[in-house]
Design an enzyme around this catalytic site. Structure first.
Site, PDB file in Angstrom:
ATOM      1  N   GLY A  44       0.829  -1.202   0.000  1.00  0.00           N
ATOM      2  CA  GLY A  44       0.000   0.000   0.000  1.00  0.00           C
ATOM      3  C   GLY A  44       0.863   1.251   0.000  1.00  0.00           C
ATOM      4  N   GLU A  89      10.002  -2.072   4.077  1.00  0.00           N
ATOM      5  CA  GLU A  89       9.207  -1.965   2.841  1.00  0.00           C
ATOM      6  C   GLU A  89      10.069  -1.493   1.672  1.00  0.00           C
ATOM      7  OE1 GLU A  89       4.750  -0.911   4.494  1.00  0.00           O
ATOM      8  OE2 GLU A  89       6.169   0.716   4.245  1.00  0.00           O
TER       9      GLU A  89
HETATM   10  C1  A5P Z   1       3.411   0.981   6.392  1.00  0.00           C
HETATM   11  O1  A5P Z   1       4.601   1.437   6.952  1.00  0.00           O
HETATM   12  C2  A5P Z   1       2.962   1.931   5.353  1.00  0.00           C
HETATM   13  O2  A5P Z   1       3.921   2.268   4.401  1.00  0.00           O
HETATM   14  C3  A5P Z   1       1.690   1.472   4.670  1.00  0.00           C
HETATM   15  O3  A5P Z   1       1.979   0.699   3.541  1.00  0.00           O
HETATM   16  C4  A5P Z   1       0.948   2.668   4.252  1.00  0.00           C
HETATM   17  O4  A5P Z   1       0.858   3.493   5.411  1.00  0.00           O
HETATM   18  C5  A5P Z   1      -0.456   2.349   3.745  1.00  0.00           C
HETATM   19  O5  A5P Z   1      -1.211   1.811   4.775  1.00  0.00           O
HETATM   20  P1  A5P Z   1      -2.782   1.612   4.634  1.00  0.00           P
HETATM   21  O6  A5P Z   1      -2.999   0.667   3.496  1.00  0.00           O
HETATM   22  O7  A5P Z   1      -3.213   1.043   5.960  1.00  0.00           O
HETATM   23  O8  A5P Z   1      -3.376   2.962   4.361  1.00  0.00           O
END
Ligand code: A5P
Length: 217
Positions: free
Chosen positions: A68, A89
């Site tokens: 995401g 990530e």
């Molecule tokens: C995690 O560290 C983030 O990079 C998430 O991938 C990003 O905040 C998106 O999260 P949601 O899908 O919960 O909005």
């Protein structure tokens, strides 16, 4: 987009969790893949859903990573890290042939970091001094989780959220952040996404894709 035999990066966050749940259904139906998790939370979820996983050390090159994002700009640059997993990530995304970002329409923006601060992962040692150097770049900062009991990442670091000054070139600002001693990395993913899938409330999915994947970060 996920085929038999692939090594698949498993993102972190509520949107990535939907992907992981859908992937688990295909695994139950006989799909053979290996997942590489971008956080301890995701690893736990994958195990619960019986998705076979391995480490990035086992598979340093992935076929695809699906994750995401907090914001996506028109050039498919991405801001990530509200969930606190930005470093793992980014390492997994950069280790993947394809990095597919999945978002809803609310994540599409004209310019990154106008609505959300840039998450910056800093080593715990000397973090107050590091935070001071970040503020000297011109931004306002807060400690993720609060000053008294800061949030710890899966690598044991802290996260400083920094709001860039108005009108600044956000990527130049990101370069200055990255060059700051004590900083491990930040949540700007420039030129990493190969495509972005945008889900709408009516159930349709739009695919955004650039003709060639840029290589700079
Ligand atoms: C995690 O560290 C983030 O990079 C998430 O991938 C990003 O905040 C998106 O999260 P949601 O899908 O919960 O909005």
């Amino acid at each position: 987009m996920i085929d038999d035999g692939m090594v698949v990066g498993l993102g972190t966050g509520s949107t990535a969790n939907l992907f992981i749940a859908a992937l688990a259904e295909r695994v139950v139906s006989g799909l053979h893949i290996i997942g590489v998790s971008t956080s301890d939370r995701t690893e736990e979820l994958a195990r619960q859903l019986r998705i076979p996983t391995a480490t990035l050390e086992d598979h340093p090159l992935l076929d695809v990573d699906v994750d995401g994002a907090d914001e996506v700009d028109p050039e498919l640059n991405v801001l990530k890290g509200r969930g606190g997993a930005l470093l793992h990530e980014k390492i997994v995304a950069l280790s993947s042939r394809e990095f597919i970002v999945i978002v809803d329409e609310s994540k599409l923006v004209d310019r990154l970091a106008e609505h959300h601060p840039i998450p910056v992962e800093v080593v715990a040692f000397g973090c107050t001094a590091t935070r001071g150097r970040l503020e000297n770049l011109g931004g306002r900062t807060t400690m993720r989780g609060g000053d008294a009991d800061p949030y710890r990442t899966d690598s044991g670091n802290y996260i400083v959220d920094i709001s860039p000054p108005n009108g600044v070139d956000v990527f130049a600002f990101g370069d200055a952040i990255k060059a700051t001693t004590g900083v491990v990395d930040h949540g700007l993913f420039r030129g990493v996404a190969s495509q972005v899938l945008v889900g709408s409330a009516d159930g349709t999915v739009r695919r955004l894709q650039l003709s060639a994947r840029p290589s700079s970060l």
